[in-house]
Scaffold this motif. Structure first.
Motif, PDB file in Angstrom:
ATOM      1  N   ARG A 103      -2.172  14.827   9.682  1.00  0.00           N
ATOM      2  CA  ARG A 103      -3.025  14.774   8.485  1.00  0.00           C
ATOM      3  C   ARG A 103      -4.180  13.782   8.767  1.00  0.00           C
ATOM      4  O   ARG A 103      -3.979  12.753   9.410  1.00  0.00           O
ATOM      5  N   ASP A 125      -1.960  -1.788  10.392  1.00  0.00           N
ATOM      6  CA  ASP A 125      -1.656  -1.896  11.829  1.00  0.00           C
ATOM      7  C   ASP A 125      -2.150  -3.221  12.405  1.00  0.00           C
ATOM      8  O   ASP A 125      -3.324  -3.569  12.260  1.00  0.00           O
ATOM      9  N   ARG A 153      -5.091   9.016  -0.912  1.00  0.00           N
ATOM     10  CA  ARG A 153      -5.986   8.077  -1.614  1.00  0.00           C
ATOM     11  C   ARG A 153      -7.069   7.500  -0.701  1.00  0.00           C
ATOM     12  O   ARG A 153      -7.923   6.740  -1.146  1.00  0.00           O
ATOM     13  N   GLY A 184       0.850  -1.197   0.000  1.00  0.00           N
ATOM     14  CA  GLY A 184       0.000   0.000   0.000  1.00  0.00           C
ATOM     15  C   GLY A 184       0.876   1.235   0.000  1.00  0.00           C
ATOM     16  O   GLY A 184       1.933   1.267  -0.643  1.00  0.00           O
ATOM     17  N   THR A 185       0.448   2.239   0.740  1.00  0.00           N
ATOM     18  CA  THR A 185       1.158   3.529   0.765  1.00  0.00           C
ATOM     19  C   THR A 185       2.653   3.338   1.052  1.00  0.00           C
ATOM     20  O   THR A 185       3.507   3.847   0.334  1.00  0.00           O
ATOM     21  N   ILE A 186       2.970   2.621   2.104  1.00  0.00           N
ATOM     22  CA  ILE A 186       4.374   2.455   2.488  1.00  0.00           C
ATOM     23  C   ILE A 186       5.038   1.352   1.665  1.00  0.00           C
ATOM     24  O   ILE A 186       6.146   1.531   1.151  1.00  0.00           O
ATOM     25  N   GLY A 246       2.929   1.080  12.844  1.00  0.00           N
ATOM     26  CA  GLY A 246       1.569   0.775  13.293  1.00  0.00           C
ATOM     27  C   GLY A 246       1.506  -0.454  14.179  1.00  0.00           C
ATOM     28  O   GLY A 246       0.477  -0.746  14.792  1.00  0.00           O
ATOM     29  N   ASP A 287      -4.374   9.731   4.267  1.00  0.00           N
ATOM     30  CA  ASP A 287      -3.474   9.802   3.114  1.00  0.00           C
ATOM     31  C   ASP A 287      -4.314  10.204   1.895  1.00  0.00           C
ATOM     32  O   ASP A 287      -5.542   9.995   1.882  1.00  0.00           O
ATOM     33  N   GLN A 345       4.051  12.027   5.545  1.00  0.00           N
ATOM     34  CA  GLN A 345       3.770  10.717   6.158  1.00  0.00           C
ATOM     35  C   GLN A 345       3.956   9.547   5.197  1.00  0.00           C
ATOM     36  O   GLN A 345       4.319   8.454   5.614  1.00  0.00           O
TER      37      GLN A 345
HETATM   38  P1  NAD Z   1      -2.054   0.709   3.509  1.00  0.00           P
HETATM   39  O1  NAD Z   1      -3.425   0.347   3.921  1.00  0.00           O
HETATM   40  O2  NAD Z   1      -1.854   1.828   2.542  1.00  0.00           O
HETATM   41  O3  NAD Z   1      -1.326  -0.557   2.890  1.00  0.00           O
HETATM   42  C1  NAD Z   1      -1.392  -1.830   3.459  1.00  0.00           C
HETATM   43  C2  NAD Z   1      -1.478  -2.854   2.346  1.00  0.00           C
HETATM   44  O4  NAD Z   1      -1.462  -4.153   2.912  1.00  0.00           O
HETATM   45  C3  NAD Z   1      -2.756  -2.728   1.515  1.00  0.00           C
HETATM   46  O5  NAD Z   1      -2.398  -2.803   0.164  1.00  0.00           O
HETATM   47  C4  NAD Z   1      -3.583  -3.943   1.960  1.00  0.00           C
HETATM   48  O6  NAD Z   1      -4.403  -4.433   0.939  1.00  0.00           O
HETATM   49  C5  NAD Z   1      -2.487  -4.929   2.295  1.00  0.00           C
HETATM   50  N1  NAD Z   1      -2.893  -5.989   3.221  1.00  0.00           N
HETATM   51  C6  NAD Z   1      -3.935  -6.030   4.075  1.00  0.00           C
HETATM   52  N2  NAD Z   1      -3.928  -7.189   4.755  1.00  0.00           N
HETATM   53  C7  NAD Z   1      -2.854  -7.899   4.316  1.00  0.00           C
HETATM   54  C8  NAD Z   1      -2.317  -9.162   4.633  1.00  0.00           C
HETATM   55  N3  NAD Z   1      -2.878  -9.948   5.549  1.00  0.00           N
HETATM   56  N4  NAD Z   1      -1.198  -9.556   3.988  1.00  0.00           N
HETATM   57  C9  NAD Z   1      -0.619  -8.785   3.055  1.00  0.00           C
HETATM   58  N5  NAD Z   1      -1.085  -7.565   2.706  1.00  0.00           N
HETATM   59  C10 NAD Z   1      -2.188  -7.129   3.338  1.00  0.00           C
HETATM   60  O7  NAD Z   1      -1.229   0.965   4.842  1.00  0.00           O
HETATM   61  P2  NAD Z   1       0.029   1.897   5.006  1.00  0.00           P
HETATM   62  O8  NAD Z   1      -0.417   3.295   5.205  1.00  0.00           O
HETATM   63  O9  NAD Z   1       1.025   1.600   3.948  1.00  0.00           O
HETATM   64  O10 NAD Z   1       0.554   1.405   6.428  1.00  0.00           O
HETATM   65  C11 NAD Z   1       1.337   0.235   6.567  1.00  0.00           C
HETATM   66  C12 NAD Z   1       2.089   0.314   7.860  1.00  0.00           C
HETATM   67  O11 NAD Z   1       2.940   1.471   7.829  1.00  0.00           O
HETATM   68  C13 NAD Z   1       1.227   0.491   9.116  1.00  0.00           C
HETATM   69  O12 NAD Z   1       1.889  -0.107  10.203  1.00  0.00           O
HETATM   70  C14 NAD Z   1       1.218   2.001   9.311  1.00  0.00           C
HETATM   71  O13 NAD Z   1       0.934   2.391  10.636  1.00  0.00           O
HETATM   72  C15 NAD Z   1       2.638   2.331   8.915  1.00  0.00           C
HETATM   73  N6  NAD Z   1       2.844   3.710   8.478  1.00  0.00           N
HETATM   74  C16 NAD Z   1       1.927   4.337   7.702  1.00  0.00           C
HETATM   75  C17 NAD Z   1       2.153   5.654   7.315  1.00  0.00           C
HETATM   76  C18 NAD Z   1       1.161   6.418   6.506  1.00  0.00           C
HETATM   77  O14 NAD Z   1       1.040   7.600   6.710  1.00  0.00           O
HETATM   78  N7  NAD Z   1       0.446   5.819   5.588  1.00  0.00           N
HETATM   79  C19 NAD Z   1       3.314   6.303   7.707  1.00  0.00           C
HETATM   80  C20 NAD Z   1       4.263   5.606   8.455  1.00  0.00           C
HETATM   81  C21 NAD Z   1       4.008   4.308   8.849  1.00  0.00           C
END
Ligand code: NAD
Length: 336
Positions: free
Chosen positions: A167, A86, A172, A9-11, A108, A170, A300
């Motif tokens: 924020r 998370d 999207r 996903g995002t990260i 998370g 994100d 972020q």
């Molecule tokens: P996200 O929802 O954008 O991406 C997560 C991805 O994992 C999605 O594509 C989802 O479909 C997939 N997913 C869900 N369940 C799954 C599973 N069982 N196995 C494999 N993939 C699975 O989340 P994100 O924002 O990228 O956050 C990911 C981690 O990074 C979290 O711990 C979050 O707290 C941390 N984080 C997020 C940000 C932010 O601002 N977005 C910043 C820093 C840290």
């Protein structure tokens, strides 16, 4: 070092691109749960897609070739970066343990998912040779970099009080908010960011307070820091400017707001307009005796990406702290 990214996903998608950009790492594949546009674009980038066994047909129908399941991906890698939502990382950990593979988790997750929490400037060495490492969250990364910049330049910290405008979502995330509100987030004080910062900075007197605002571009921190000494403003500016992954933006140069810093990143042609650095508003840096005040933006979506790369190098003993930071930054195009 062969790296798998689980959770794209995002990260995860940014970490995957960052891994692919390093000359001492190879991206073996990414694990996707749905055959959405993210999977299609990842395949188009040449990344091998791995998916749950019971969904392979859905991926095939979407025109995405699947190279295997989660266990296959883990076994093909030397290390896994888990960037799932998370709490999912903690659920996945058993698979990594079973396969005997080290893993990097994200902020998370609870701190106890890993042996050590990580921020490259603050505590790279503590992660060297460890099997499970957690990169702290975006806000905690911002705090850790700013406080580390002061410490690394001989400026001791008596206490830090940091107020965070988070924020709301994100860009999207179309179902999240707020859209017309300011939400204590959390209402309790300290917010989790202060205690989290201690997991990488060690013993520091820090309290954080956070609200969520209707913005998707960046977080803004307003910091009050009490120092051991009474440095000049120039010394503080020099400390921030000379530390990797911190950039100074001057209102006089036209950077009146976070939106204009985002515009800078887009005009620079950065992928996705990413700002991997902490963006300090230089005009806000004010020194009054031992008191230091400053404001800085934290993108972020991007700020933790270089930290994940350094965490991989620490776990794999691929390089020492400063060599890794320099290597990561050069490969990504982070401004020295
Ligand atoms: P996200 O929802 O954008 O991406 C997560 C991805 O994992 C999605 O594509 C989802 O479909 C997939 N997913 C869900 N369940 C799954 C599973 N069982 N196995 C494999 N993939 C699975 O989340 P994100 O924002 O990228 O956050 C990911 C981690 O990074 C979290 O711990 C979050 O707290 C941390 N984080 C997020 C940000 C932010 O601002 N977005 C910043 C820093 C840290």
């Amino acid at each position: 070092m062969k790296v798998a990214v689980v959770g794209y996903g995002t990260i995860g998608k940014r970490v995957a691109d960052a891994v692919a950009a390093q000359d001492d790492m190879k991206l073996v594949g990414v694990f996707k749960t749905t055959p959405d546009y993210g999977a299609i674009l990842a395949a188009r980038r040449g990344y091998r897609i791995y998916a749950p066994d019971d969904r392979r047909e859905n991926f095939r129908k979407a025109g995405v070739e699947v190279w295997g399941g989660l266990a296959d991906l883990i076994s093909e890698a030397d290390i896994v970066v888990d960037a799932t939502p998370d709490g999912v990382g903690a659920e996945n950990k058993g698979l990594y343990v079973k396969a005997g593979r080290p893993a990097i988790f994200q902020g998370g997750e609870e701190a106890d998912v890993a042996e050590v929490s990580f921020n490259a400037l603050a505590n790279f060495e503590s992660a060297v040779g460890k099997r499970f490492v957690r990169v702290v969250s975006c806000n905690t990364t911002g705090i850790s970099r700013v406080l580390s910049a002061l410490r690394l330049n001989g400026l001791g910290i008596r206490k830090a009080r940091i107020f965070i405008a988070r924020r709301g979502a994100d860009p999207r995330e179309y179902k999240k908010g707020p859209i017309n509100d300011v939400v204590p987030n959390p209402a309790t004080i300290p917010s989790h960011h202060g205690p989290d910062a201690k997991t990488v900075l060690g013993d520091v007197d820090i309290v954080t307070v956070a609200v969520a605002v209707p913005v998707t571009i960046m977080h803004m921190h307003m910091a009050y820091i009490e120092l051991d000494d009474t440095p000049s403003r120039e010394r503080v500016i020099d400390a921030l400017a000379s530390t990797p992954r911190i950039l100074l933006f001057d209102v006089k140069a036209g950077y009146n707001s976070l939106a204009q810093i985002v515009e800078w990143a887009r005009d620079m042609g950065r992928p996705r307009g990413d700002i991997w650095e902490v963006a300090v508003i230089s005009d806000s840096v004010t020194v009054n005796g031992r008191e230091l005040y400053l404001m800085y933006g934290v993108h972020q979506e991007a700020v933790v990406v270089p930290e994940n790369i350094d965490a991989i190098r620490a776990v794999g003993r691929l390089a020492d702290k400063w060599t890794s930071i320099e290597k990561t930054d050069k490969a990504l195009g982070i401004i020295a």
